[in-house]
Write a protein that holds these residues in place. Structure first.
Motif, PDB file in Angstrom:
ATOM      1  N   THR A 192       0.797  -1.181   0.050  1.00 31.75           N
ATOM      2  CA  THR A 192      -0.026   0.084  -0.241  1.00 31.75           C
ATOM      3  C   THR A 192       0.958   1.306  -0.289  1.00 31.75           C
ATOM      4  O   THR A 192       1.987   1.300   0.575  1.00 31.75           O
ATOM      5  CB  THR A 192      -0.966  -0.049   1.069  1.00 31.75           C
ATOM      6  N   CYS A 193       0.233   2.422  -0.735  1.00 26.74           N
ATOM      7  CA  CYS A 193       1.332   3.409  -0.724  1.00 26.74           C
ATOM      8  C   CYS A 193       0.230   4.847  -0.681  1.00 26.74           C
ATOM      9  O   CYS A 193      -0.537   4.786  -1.544  1.00 26.74           O
ATOM     10  CB  CYS A 193       2.054   3.593  -1.911  1.00 26.74           C
ATOM     11  N   GLU A 194       0.498   5.584   0.060  1.00 21.45           N
ATOM     12  CA  GLU A 194      -0.491   6.822   0.118  1.00 21.45           C
ATOM     13  C   GLU A 194      -0.232   7.639  -1.177  1.00 21.45           C
ATOM     14  O   GLU A 194       0.853   7.691  -1.757  1.00 21.45           O
ATOM     15  CB  GLU A 194       0.157   7.883   1.163  1.00 21.45           C
ATOM     16  N   VAL A 195      -1.370   7.856  -1.434  1.00 20.80           N
ATOM     17  CA  VAL A 195      -1.121   8.960  -2.804  1.00 20.80           C
ATOM     18  C   VAL A 195      -0.662  10.392  -2.662  1.00 20.80           C
ATOM     19  O   VAL A 195      -1.042  10.794  -1.748  1.00 20.80           O
ATOM     20  CB  VAL A 195      -2.756   8.950  -3.364  1.00 20.80           C
ATOM     21  N   GLU A 196       0.023  10.725  -3.576  1.00 20.75           N
ATOM     22  CA  GLU A 196       0.579  12.123  -3.487  1.00 20.75           C
ATOM     23  C   GLU A 196      -0.785  12.827  -4.302  1.00 20.75           C
ATOM     24  O   GLU A 196      -0.776  12.474  -5.502  1.00 20.75           O
ATOM     25  CB  GLU A 196       1.936  12.379  -4.214  1.00 20.75           C
ATOM     26  N   TRP A 197      -1.240  13.693  -3.391  1.00 19.66           N
ATOM     27  CA  TRP A 197      -2.402  14.429  -4.119  1.00 19.66           C
ATOM     28  C   TRP A 197      -1.774  15.782  -5.137  1.00 19.66           C
ATOM     29  O   TRP A 197      -0.916  16.295  -4.445  1.00 19.66           O
ATOM     30  CB  TRP A 197      -3.602  15.077  -3.478  1.00 19.66           C
ATOM     31  N   VAL A 198      -2.253  15.876  -6.462  1.00 25.73           N
ATOM     32  CA  VAL A 198      -1.412  16.937  -7.174  1.00 25.73           C
ATOM     33  C   VAL A 198      -2.726  17.811  -7.783  1.00 25.73           C
ATOM     34  O   VAL A 198      -3.696  17.348  -7.781  1.00 25.73           O
ATOM     35  CB  VAL A 198      -0.699  16.192  -8.166  1.00 25.73           C
ATOM     36  N   ASP A 199      -2.030  18.846  -8.238  1.00 23.64           N
ATOM     37  CA  ASP A 199      -2.901  19.921  -8.741  1.00 23.64           C
ATOM     38  C   ASP A 199      -3.246  19.433 -10.165  1.00 23.64           C
ATOM     39  O   ASP A 199      -2.589  18.593 -10.760  1.00 23.64           O
ATOM     40  CB  ASP A 199      -2.268  21.514  -8.855  1.00 23.64           C
ATOM     41  N   ALA A 200      -4.480  19.625 -10.533  1.00 24.06           N
ATOM     42  CA  ALA A 200      -4.857  19.296 -11.929  1.00 24.06           C
ATOM     43  C   ALA A 200      -3.869  19.714 -13.114  1.00 24.06           C
ATOM     44  O   ALA A 200      -3.644  19.185 -13.874  1.00 24.06           O
ATOM     45  CB  ALA A 200      -6.229  19.932 -12.175  1.00 24.06           C
ATOM     46  N   GLU A 201      -3.018  20.882 -12.486  1.00 22.01           N
ATOM     47  CA  GLU A 201      -2.065  21.393 -13.943  1.00 22.01           C
ATOM     48  C   GLU A 201      -0.863  20.923 -13.443  1.00 22.01           C
ATOM     49  O   GLU A 201       0.070  21.197 -14.006  1.00 22.01           O
ATOM     50  CB  GLU A 201      -2.160  22.958 -13.713  1.00 22.01           C
ATOM     51  N   ASP A 202      -0.742  19.916 -12.411  1.00 17.18           N
ATOM     52  CA  ASP A 202       0.798  19.497 -12.169  1.00 17.18           C
ATOM     53  C   ASP A 202       0.975  18.450 -13.450  1.00 17.18           C
ATOM     54  O   ASP A 202       0.250  17.549 -13.841  1.00 17.18           O
ATOM     55  CB  ASP A 202       0.824  18.681 -10.922  1.00 17.18           C
ATOM     56  N   PRO A 203       2.403  18.583 -13.780  1.00 12.40           N
ATOM     57  CA  PRO A 203       2.731  17.622 -14.997  1.00 12.40           C
ATOM     58  C   PRO A 203       2.778  16.007 -14.764  1.00 12.40           C
ATOM     59  O   PRO A 203       2.833  15.464 -13.557  1.00 12.40           O
ATOM     60  CB  PRO A 203       4.283  17.865 -15.101  1.00 12.40           C
ATOM     61  N   LEU A 204       2.005  15.360 -15.558  1.00 12.62           N
ATOM     62  CA  LEU A 204       2.115  13.855 -15.373  1.00 12.62           C
ATOM     63  C   LEU A 204       2.992  13.237 -16.096  1.00 12.62           C
ATOM     64  O   LEU A 204       3.647  12.218 -15.703  1.00 12.62           O
ATOM     65  CB  LEU A 204       0.476  13.537 -16.130  1.00 12.62           C
ATOM     66  N   PHE A 205       3.173  13.493 -17.446  1.00 16.67           N
ATOM     67  CA  PHE A 205       4.255  12.911 -18.295  1.00 16.67           C
ATOM     68  C   PHE A 205       4.892  13.918 -19.254  1.00 16.67           C
ATOM     69  O   PHE A 205       4.184  14.879 -19.806  1.00 16.67           O
ATOM     70  CB  PHE A 205       3.901  11.700 -18.808  1.00 16.67           C
ATOM     71  N   LEU A 206       5.980  13.410 -19.825  1.00 11.82           N
ATOM     72  CA  LEU A 206       6.575  13.890 -20.714  1.00 11.82           C
ATOM     73  C   LEU A 206       6.872  12.547 -21.932  1.00 11.82           C
ATOM     74  O   LEU A 206       7.156  11.613 -21.674  1.00 11.82           O
ATOM     75  CB  LEU A 206       7.994  14.158 -20.366  1.00 11.82           C
ATOM     76  N   LEU A 207       6.647  13.238 -23.254  1.00 11.05           N
ATOM     77  CA  LEU A 207       6.596  12.225 -24.190  1.00 11.05           C
ATOM     78  C   LEU A 207       7.302  12.947 -25.462  1.00 11.05           C
ATOM     79  O   LEU A 207       6.750  13.781 -26.018  1.00 11.05           O
ATOM     80  CB  LEU A 207       5.277  11.641 -24.571  1.00 11.05           C
ATOM     81  N   TYR A 208       8.422  12.417 -25.779  1.00  6.47           N
ATOM     82  CA  TYR A 208       9.056  13.233 -26.997  1.00  6.47           C
ATOM     83  C   TYR A 208       8.723  12.680 -28.191  1.00  6.47           C
ATOM     84  O   TYR A 208       8.459  11.634 -28.483  1.00  6.47           O
ATOM     85  CB  TYR A 208      10.785  12.828 -26.717  1.00  6.47           C
TER      86      TYR A 208
END
Ligand code: WT7
Length: 689
Positions: free
Chosen positions: A293-309
């Motif tokens: 189990t691992c607590e979720v890091e709550w993030v802002d809607a506009e926090d980055p999710l991923f980079l894809l080149y």
């Protein structure tokens, strides 16, 4: 809004008579078809009645609302997801796509706090899907398979998330993932998302140079890979590629502390894997020791999710950045509607997670909907060309999503319900083959248009909603306003052809190019001020259907994947026998098969192929020996749907120099017909010397 409204009217008065399917149907079926544009295919009533969007009228209703009241439309959908904190209702999204009105800063659901991994796994488990199969994994070799339920998947994601936290990966840190289609790939993506880290998946067909370039750009806290992978009968030693990439990055001042390596026993054992003791860690030895189990890091809607080149026509690859909230809502919604997803469906997308299709439609979109997903490690033609149908039958796949290509017809495929196609314009005869043969004239086809930048589908049929036209991507998805402009940037209406742009903001849009916001604005928003510019050509027919005509910039589309000519050129010149390279694209009717694509993308292999084909080719040797110029130019012919006019102009530049012609071969070793294809008709090697 007035403009938007007018646009909706334009789009929605079409196709003529689509509202009354029966009379139109009678007319169409009763007459010889005048042209592709008049070739309408109707889905059966039974399918339509059960579909999420059961008629053109229903679509028009939803579409109108999605444009006229975007904020309301998307807020209603977003409300069905879990948000730790709701977004600012007064400002659901920022509207400006016009560089003349200031910076482009796209935002959706600002102020909202959520987590995409939590929505993909925890909420589905809470809703009772814990024991439902999340992944069916099918290995390269027959008989190799595995499954994970949603609960088991969550456990594995949490273990890895805990490990990553333990080695110091924090919210906002990048993690590069260089993995083939093992379940560990989506697991790694989800683990990053869970702790707010930004993943950057690099397709394993890319060379060590490409990998190190990406590592140096985003400076990850860790790299996740595996020792090797079997693709068909070949073993690809990934760890060696990663080692070379990490050495290169270190030389350039970017050193990576941890290389988490998954042992892929079917391809290579630990003992034969090269190891750097202070940096490399076996996944199997360490990750399973962490809590499930691992607590979720709550993030802002506009926090980055991923980079894809993604490849550009010039310069280094572009780090397309997607954020959390809008992307989550957009991929989940497009998945649901474009495939008419129902909880009983078994879904298989043949794309690799190294591409946007794999991010949005292998991992996030399906899991957010609680869908069972098939993941396939191997090549579609191994051990033979019936492999795909073998997999469809084995897992009773109902939604099958792939790039247009040709397969043999055997196996039952009775389970299929909806077919999807992506990546390149599908020609009407291939469409018919897909529809008649693969789908037994029973399954609607969703020909989905998307780009790395768009995050999700932008123009796509909805199964059972519209009459289809073979080869057309039909109509825009909810909330998307596509427009076609001429070279001066003037919007053109009615039956027309030009550059495809989008005139409004949609939740799945990318927010920037990592570290280069200026290039973001220059590439996408400056060419036609006021709009997002896609780089694709498109026409709209008299009924308002959209037809993609391919890239209009210097990017080659091979089996649906964009490759910059610069990248192929630099791969070629890295070969000892190649002094210079000039790559041109040539339009090709059938395109390369996906199996071939893997080989093309594997540049090392491409160069080996050059050895086999070119350097042992007597003509070429003669040419080399007899040539007065010591430089050899290689022209790579391949890819599909590249507008040819510009290429021929650029060819002229090379006249008068010693030029070698490289012809790509198909899987059977035969020459691809491109050389006979207009405008190459009649062109021979001598023309280039
Ligand atoms: C480019 C985006 C593997 C697919 C995603 C690749 C072309 C995409 C279609 C389609 C015609 C299509 C476009 C686009 N494309 N879908 N249904 N019909 N062309 O993502 O590497 O960002 O490439 O693929 O040219 O610009 P990508």
């Amino acid at each position: 809004t007035t403009n938007h409204l007018r646009h909706v009217e334009l789009l929605t008065t079409l196709p003529s008579g689509a509202g009354e399917i029966s009379p139109l149907n009678a007319v169409i079926l009763g007459e010889a078809l005048a042209s592709e544009e008049d070739d309408l295919i109707f889905s059966n009533k039974e399918f339509s009645n059960k579909a999420h969007v059961s008629s053109p009228q229903k679509y028009l209703e939803m579409y109108k609302r999605s444009i006229v009241d975007s904020a309301g439309f998307w807020s209603d959908i977003a409300s069905q997801f879990y948000w730790k904190q709701r977004w600012d209702e007064h400002c659901v999204y920022s509207e400006n796509l016009d560089v003349r009105n200031g910076d482009i800063r796209i935002q959706w659901f600002k102020g909202g706090v959520t987590n995409i991994c939590y929505n993909a796994l925890d909420t589905n488990i809470q809703a009772g899907l814990g024991d439902k199969t999340a992944f069916f994994w099918e290995g390269n070799d027959l008989g190799q398979d595995a499954t994970l339920t949603f609960s088991q998947l969550l456990n594995k994601v949490c273990q890895l998330a805990n490990y990553l936290k333990d080695i110091g990966v924090k919210k906002g840190d990048a993690v590069v993932i260089y993995l083939p289609m093992l379940m560990e790939l989506p697991i790694a993506m989800l683990a990053c998302a869970r702790i707010g880290a930004v993943h950057s998946v690099v397709f394993v067909g890319f060379s060590s140079e490409s990998l190190s370039q990406r590592i140096m750009d985003c400076k990850p806290k860790a790299v996740i890979t595996c020792n090797a992978v079997r693709r068909g009968s070949k073993v690809l030693n990934l760890k060696n590629i990663v080692d070379a990439a990490l050495a290169e990055s270190t030389n350039n001042g970017v050193s990576i502390d941890v290389c988490l390596t998954c042992e892929n026993q079917s391809a290579m054992t630990r003992e034969t894997t090269k190891w750097q003791i202070d940096r490399d860690v076996w996944w199997q030895d360490i990750v399973s020791k962490y809590p499930t189990t691992c607590e979720v890091e709550w993030v802002d809607a506009e926090d980055p999710l991923f980079l894809l080149y993604t490849s550009g026509s010039t310069g280094k690859p572009k780090g397309v950045l997607h954020t959390t909230g809008g992307y989550m809502i957009y991929t989940a919604t497009t998945f649901k509607y474009a495939f008419d997803y129902k909880p009983s469906d078994i879904y298989w997308c043949t794309a690799d997670c190294g591409w946007i299709t794999g991010h949005s439609y292998v991992t996030y979109g399906p899991l957010l909907n609680g869908s069972t997903v098939v993941i396939f490690e191997g090549a579609p033609n191994y051990p033979d060309s019936g492999r795909c149908w073998d997999i469809v039958d084995k897992y009773k796949v109902t939604l099958f999503y792939t790039a247009p290509t040709l397969f043999v017809n055997r196996y039952s495929r009775k389970s299929l319900r909806v077919l999807g196609s992506v990546g390149e314009p599908i020609n009407p005869s291939a469409w018919r083959w897909f529809y008649n043969v693969v789908g037994d004239s029973r399954c609607p086809i969703s020909d989905t248009w998307l780009q790395t930048e768009t995050g999700g589908f932008m123009i796509t049929p909805l199964p059972g909603t519209w009459p289809q036209k073979p080869g057309s991507v039909t109509f825009p998805f909810f909330g998307v306003l596509p427009i076609i402009v001429d070279e001066k940037g003037n919007e053109i209406e009615g039956e027309c052809s030009g550059y495809l742009c989008i005139r409004n903001s949609w939740p799945g849009a990318f927010r920037t190019l990592y570290g280069d916001h200026e290039r973001y604005e220059t590439t996408y928003f400056k060419p036609f001020p006021g709009y997002y510019y896609s780089g694709d050509g498109c026409s709209r027919d008299k009924d308002g259907y959209h037809w993609l005509t391919g890239r209009v910039d210097d990017v080659i589309n091979v089996s649906g994947h964009r490759i910059g000519i610069a990248e192929i050129e630099s791969a070629l010149v890295s070969h000892r026998q190649c002094a210079e390279a000039a790559v041109v694209g040539v339009e090709h009717e059938v395109d390369l098969s996906p199996a071939y694509l893997y080989r093309l993308l594997d540049f090392t292999d491409l160069i080996l192929k050059m050895d086999d084909l070119i350097f042992s080719n007597k003509d070429f040797i003669d040419l080399k020996n007899g040539g007065s110029n010591s430089k050899s130019y290689l022209i790579v012919i391949g890819g599909a749907e590249v507008p040819s006019g510009r290429r021929l102009v650029s060819l002229d530049v090379f006249r008068g120099l010693t030029v070698a012609l490289m012809i790509l071969v198909d899987d059977a070793g035969g020459f691809l017909p491109s050389i006979n294809h207009s405008p190459w008709n009649g062109v021979t090697l001598a023309d280039f010397v």
